[in-house]
Each structure stands twice: as structure tokens, then as C-alpha cells.
Design an enzyme around this catalytic site. Structure first.
Site, mmCIF file in Angstrom:
data_model
loop_
_atom_site.group_PDB
_atom_site.id
_atom_site.type_symbol
_atom_site.label_atom_id
_atom_site.label_comp_id
_atom_site.label_asym_id
_atom_site.label_seq_id
_atom_site.Cartn_x
_atom_site.Cartn_y
_atom_site.Cartn_z
ATOM 1 N N LYS A 1 1.114 4.181 -2.842
ATOM 2 C CA LYS A 1 0.844 5.592 -2.566
ATOM 3 C C LYS A 1 2.041 6.469 -2.921
ATOM 4 C CE LYS A 1 -3.398 5.419 -0.866
ATOM 5 N NZ LYS A 1 -4.540 6.024 -1.588
ATOM 6 N N TYR B 1 0.834 -1.205 0.000
ATOM 7 C CA TYR B 1 0.000 0.000 0.000
ATOM 8 C C TYR B 1 0.868 1.254 0.000
ATOM 9 C CZ TYR B 1 -3.155 3.507 2.110
ATOM 10 O OH TYR B 1 -3.874 4.647 2.396
#
Length: 279
Positions: A180, A176
Site C-alpha cells: 500500500k 500488505y
């Protein structure tokens, strides 16, 4: 005249949390908003809640919702969309343009986040690929499909990507966080590409936000709040306000930036301050 009168907005991952709050903010300021989500029922429920909360027409076929270029009261509509599917993404963008007559703003909010394995060498390829495919590649697919319409939006075209402080600092979640961080890089390169075409591209990096992901973990939220200089975690509306600013003409000379909306967590460590602050 409301700030987003006549605007058409598409938001991904809008069935709850930040996406729903952002839709509510845009509709309250006059925009016509297409809420997309992998779960169609969730998207429809969120759109109905948005319309009810701002007094917008409950009927998606109301004239203000479907007349191209119309201004006045905003309205929310819902559509199922899997950002991992190029065909579905292109269909969602085409649907927004068909319904609203234009597209001015894209908010890339959809994401995937799997918990880390205890040891990095035990990380799953499937989890890694899914987090990157939804969070980063999904935003890429949406921006690619939307860009021609945003470039034709008379200088109002804007993309607001929802990143995370995880992309700037170590808060765990390898896949994740990598996604990002990649989204931050994509924001900058798209800003360079989109600027001459009249499209601004920016990213918001939220800290901890009180969303459905924290349901049943209220005690954890309270402990986390102590790490924030402003004394609380964020609310979805905190992010929605920042999105509305970056999408509006108030930010007409801002592009390619990463804006932390994080209660100060990136600039201050209560743990370190508590250890050394009195020396």
C-alpha cells in the site's frame, strides 16, 4: 444530468465490499461500470445487486449498456479478472472499451493481505510476493493497460487507487502495508506522467471498513470503533463517496494526492489522550 452520464468505469476487486459499493455509487450517477473480480460468480452477483438497487436494466445487453458514448441510466456488468495476470488485465480493459466505447475511470481496489507471522523472520516468501503482486503490481498492470484509453477520454480520465492507512502508519501486516505504501508512490509518479495527458491519479487511504473480511468478528469491530475520534469504523459507502469525488470533474484540479478517509484515526490517539490528556 447525472454527474457520470456517459462515463465508462472499470473497478477491480469489485465482487463485494468497497468495490461493490463504489460500483453502486457510479451506476447511481449514470456511469456504465465493469465490475471485475477473481471470482466470476461473485462479480456477477455483485453486478446484479447493483443493478437491482438502482433500478438499472438487469439485461447487460440493454441498449444503454452497449451503445458507445450513450448517456442516461447507468448499468453494471461483470467480468472475471485476475490482476496478477497481464493477459487477463489487458483483456478486461479491452472488454470495457468494446462494451462501452471508451474508458474514463479506473478504480484499483483489488488486494491481498496475509496475516503476519508471530516473528518477522518467519514470514513466508510466498505470502509476501502474493500481497505485493496483487496489491501493487496488479494496480500497475491495470494502470498500464488503461492509460492509453484514459488519455483519450477528453480530459475525464482518472485513476483512483485504494490504498490504506497501513501504508502511512504502523498497523501491522508487513507485506500488505509495504504494498500500500508502494501504491502511494506509484500514485504520485503516475500523476506526474498522466497530468500532461489529461489523466488525474489519486489515492484514498481508508481506515477500518466494515466489510466481509470482518464477518464473525463483530465484537472486534466494536472495540476498534473506540479508537476512532468519530466513534465508528467506516462503511464501504464512505469510501465510495470519496472515490466518486476524486473521479469526477469536482476534483478537476486535484492529482497526486493521498486522501485519508479514516474517521480521524491518523490524527488522534485515544490511548495517548486518555493517558496524558488531563495533565
Amino acid at each position: 444530468m447525472a454527474r457520470f452520464d456517459g462515463y465508462a468505469v472499470l473497478i477491480t476487486g469489485a465482487g463485494q465490499g468497497i468495490g461493490e459499493a463504489t460500483a453502486r455509487r457510479f451506476v447511481s450517477e449514470g456511469a456504465r461500470v465493469l465490475l471485475t473480480d477473481l471470482d466470476k460468480a461473485r462479480a456477477k452477483k455483485a453486478a446484479a445487486a447493483v443493478n437491482e438497487s438502482v433500478g438499472a436494466p438487469a439485461d447487460a445487453d440493454a441498449p444503454d449498456a452497449s451503445s458507445p458514448g450513450s448517456t442516461g441510466r447507468g448499468v453494471a456488468e461483470a467480468l472475471a479478472c485476475d490482476v496478477a495476470d497481464r493477459t487477463a488485465v489487458e483483456a478486461a480493459v479491452a472488454h470495457a472499451v468494446r462494451r462501452f466505447g471508451r474508458l474514463d475511470v479506473l478504480v484499483n481496489n483489488a488486494y491481498s493481505c496475509h496475516p503476519d507471522a508471530p516473528l518477522f523472520e518467519d514470514e513466508s516468501d510466498d505470502d509476501w510476493h502474493q500481497d505485493l503482486d496483487i496489491t501493487l503490481n496488479g494496480a500497475y498492470r491495470c494502470a498500464r493497460a488503461a492509460m492509453p484509453h484514459l488519455a483519450a477520454a477528453d480530459g475525464r480520465g482518472a485513476i483512483v487507487n485504494i490504498g490504506s492507512v497501513n501504508g502511512l502508519y504502523d498497523f501491522g501486516n508487513h507485506a500488505y502495508s509495504a504494498a500500500k505504501a508502494g501504491l502511494g508512490s506509484l500514485t504520485r509518479t503516475l500523476a506526474g506522467h498522466g497530468g500532461p495527458r489529461g489523466v488525474r491519479v489519486n489515492l484514498i487511504a481508508p481506515g477500518t471498513i466494515r466489510t466481509n473480511a470482518w464477518d464473525g468478528r463483530e465484537a472486534v469491530i466494536e472495540r476498534v470503533s473506540e479508537l476512532y475520534p468519530l466513534g465508528r469504523v467506516g462503511e464501504p459507502e464512505d469510501i465510495a463517496s470519496a472515490v466518486a469525488f476524486l473521479a469526477s470533474r469536482d476534483a478537476a484540479w486535484i492529482t497526486g494526492v493521498t486522501l485519508p478517509v479514516d474517521g480521524g484515526v491518523l490524527v488522534s490517539s485515544p490511548v495517548v489522550r486518555g493517558t496524558f490528556g488531563n495533565e
